[in-house]
Design a protein around this motif. Structure first.
Motif, mmCIF file in Angstrom:
data_model
loop_
_atom_site.group_PDB
_atom_site.id
_atom_site.type_symbol
_atom_site.label_atom_id
_atom_site.label_comp_id
_atom_site.label_asym_id
_atom_site.label_seq_id
_atom_site.Cartn_x
_atom_site.Cartn_y
_atom_site.Cartn_z
ATOM 1 N N GLU A 101 -7.653 -10.880 -2.615
ATOM 2 C CA GLU A 101 -7.453 -9.483 -2.475
ATOM 3 C C GLU A 101 -7.619 -9.808 -4.545
ATOM 4 O O GLU A 101 -7.926 -8.945 -5.328
ATOM 5 C CB GLU A 101 -6.139 -8.630 -2.561
ATOM 6 N N CYS A 145 3.216 -18.259 4.785
ATOM 7 C CA CYS A 145 2.312 -17.499 3.437
ATOM 8 C C CYS A 145 1.348 -16.711 3.928
ATOM 9 O O CYS A 145 -0.125 -16.792 3.014
ATOM 10 C CB CYS A 145 1.426 -19.625 2.627
ATOM 11 N N MET A 146 0.811 -16.105 4.354
ATOM 12 C CA MET A 146 0.375 -15.154 4.199
ATOM 13 C C MET A 146 -0.215 -13.918 4.030
ATOM 14 O O MET A 146 -0.480 -13.494 3.690
ATOM 15 C CB MET A 146 0.294 -14.136 5.937
ATOM 16 N N GLU A 147 0.959 -13.678 2.841
ATOM 17 C CA GLU A 147 1.064 -13.067 2.493
ATOM 18 C C GLU A 147 0.670 -13.576 0.740
ATOM 19 O O GLU A 147 -0.248 -13.308 -0.379
ATOM 20 C CB GLU A 147 2.531 -11.877 1.821
ATOM 21 N N TYR A 148 0.770 -14.701 0.556
ATOM 22 C CA TYR A 148 0.403 -15.258 -0.706
ATOM 23 C C TYR A 148 -1.011 -15.154 -0.567
ATOM 24 O O TYR A 148 -2.223 -15.281 -1.916
ATOM 25 C CB TYR A 148 0.905 -16.935 -0.646
ATOM 26 N N PHE A 206 3.975 -14.605 -6.218
ATOM 27 C CA PHE A 206 4.014 -14.651 -4.641
ATOM 28 C C PHE A 206 4.495 -16.016 -4.679
ATOM 29 O O PHE A 206 5.147 -15.976 -3.059
ATOM 30 C CB PHE A 206 2.699 -14.313 -4.846
ATOM 31 N N GLU A 231 8.120 -16.434 -3.290
ATOM 32 C CA GLU A 231 8.846 -15.677 -1.879
ATOM 33 C C GLU A 231 8.657 -16.486 -0.980
ATOM 34 O O GLU A 231 9.036 -15.873 -0.405
ATOM 35 C CB GLU A 231 8.029 -14.152 -2.080
ATOM 36 N N GLY A 281 -2.979 -13.694 1.533
ATOM 37 C CA GLY A 281 -3.843 -12.417 1.423
ATOM 38 C C GLY A 281 -3.462 -12.073 0.024
ATOM 39 O O GLY A 281 -5.013 -10.941 -0.806
ATOM 40 N N ALA A 282 -2.759 -11.960 -1.236
ATOM 41 C CA ALA A 282 -2.725 -10.938 -2.492
ATOM 42 C C ALA A 282 -4.141 -12.115 -3.281
ATOM 43 O O ALA A 282 -4.781 -11.562 -4.369
ATOM 44 C CB ALA A 282 -1.611 -11.988 -2.991
ATOM 45 N N ASP A 321 8.015 -15.164 3.343
ATOM 46 C CA ASP A 321 6.438 -14.848 3.358
ATOM 47 C C ASP A 321 5.844 -16.140 4.363
ATOM 48 O O ASP A 321 5.282 -16.944 4.362
ATOM 49 C CB ASP A 321 5.617 -14.973 2.012
#
Lengths: 265, 265
Positions: free
Chosen positions: B260, B251-254, B239, B242, B256-257, B248
């Protein structure tokens, strides 16, 4: 690769506390541990009020060089503090740092031109921090005019392209890797350095982001790292990356560093 | 990025033991955990004697698809086992794998051409594993003739350039990254995959070497990873990479992951 151990820095709360309390043992311990972990330079940054900066630098430098043989990186945003601080050092180290702001380069280069001191140069100027790779490489070009003027061999320079936080970026680290590649393409013997952990400001799991960045920056040509050499995962990642890049035949250095306990399983 | 969860594989001793003991709970648990960790495919590889391979595959596939909705990667060196196994799957997944050896490609592509199955293709041929990047890209060119012949969209293909152990290499990973770049330059929508942990055979601190490799391979264009999705550091590194690559935004996915629990601080 060149490791500049960052832990003796008054901007780190635990170190600031030790400086304020004149806790020499704490500083000595940080110097020894970083040297044992393979630091090539021990950075010394007081981060105190101007009126006590120089005496604090002297106190720190004396402790470090009593404890270890590792050269010192004298670290202050004030170029005159660096110039005075190198007088306390018993061997050449790293002048950290100059920039293209005002007369910093002339003042600093005049002081170190005929020495063996190496020098960190930041790619900002009186106009601030350039926003594009081209503009940073233009500042770099201006810097190299001065490097030549003062007859400093490029291999003594550590260029800091200025690593900024990733979380406000739309393009990731492309700009900074473009600058790194541009610098190394022009001067293969020059060093490219940077404060790795800047990348992860305001991100969670900073150590992960720092490691991923270090791997990518090294693959772009960064070969000098301002970081915590006691971070064994990070150190392992750097040795692994050198091996991946074909700079460590049969992984002998990686395996050797593992055996020495530089990084852990 | 595409994560192919590698843990249900009889080549892993603990999984082999569960397969031998018909421990369905163990397999189910591996499927659920990998799905929760974000696996896009759950690889199922029996690694048992030929005479019980197919029945073992069926047993494993039934457990996995009863437990999770994640598509299955049917994994066998025997292309006929894969062809029979996909009949047990209730939705299209990943055919793992074909190669340019013998008639494997023809047999497999005939079976999946008119389906939505994706397919892993290894870049070895009857001449063995090519030693140079050029030779691997030549095998890739031959493969793509077949892909076109069977009217398979390149985006359904996961090309495995064959990751070999680093410790016997003099040139690091340069050859494999050259192959990855060459493949993606020709077919931007194709996937490049590989068994990440192959890189670290016979090295200490394998997780470190695996992570450094994954970062570099992703930056070269690898976008499909056969790995352990329960390895939180590795997932974090992917992540982070990416985000470093500008894929990304902010860094929203980073972030978010991280929230989670896909990776840890």
């Amino acid at each position: 690769m060149i490791i500049i151990g960052e832990k003796i820095n008054g901007a780190i709360p635990s170190t600031a506390k030790a400086i304020a309390a004149k806790d020499a043992e704490f500083i000595k311990n940080l110097a020894i541990k970083q040297a044992e972990a393979g630091a090539d330079f021990i950075d010394v940054c007081a981060s105190v009020d101007d009126d006590i900066e120089l005496e604090t630098m002297k106190w720190l430098i004396d402790i470090v060089q009593d404890a270890v043989d590792t050269p010192i990186a004298v670290d202050s945003p004030n170029v005159y503090t660096c110039i005075e601080s190198i007088k306390y050092c018993n061997k050449p180290g790293l002048f950290n740092s100059v920039s293209l702001e005002g007369d910093k380069v002339d003042v600093a280069f005049k002081a170190i031109a005929d020495t063996k001191w190496e020098c960190v140069a930041l790619l900002n100027s009186d106009k601030g921090i350039p926003k594009t790779a081209k503009d940073r490489l233009d500042v770099f070009a201006d810097l190299m005019v001065k490097v030549k003027e003062y007859n400093i061999d490029p291999s003594r320079m550590h260029i800091d392209p200025l690593i900024e936080m990733l979380c406000t970026s739309e393009d990731g680290i492309q700009m900074v890797t473009e600058v790194i590649r541009g610098i190394k393409a022009q001067y293969p013997t020059i060093h490219v350095t940077g404060a790795v952990s800047n990348i992860s400001f305001n991100l969670p799991a900073r150590r992960i982001a720092n490691q991923a960045f270090a791997v990518l920056a090294m693959s772009a040509g960064m070969d000098s790292f301002i970081l915590d050499p006691l971070n064994k995962d990070m150190m392992g990642m750097l040795f692994a990356t050198e091996a991946m890049m074909g700079e460590d035949e049969y992984c002998m250095e990686y395996i050797g560093a593992f055996r020495e306990g530089i990084f852990v399983k």
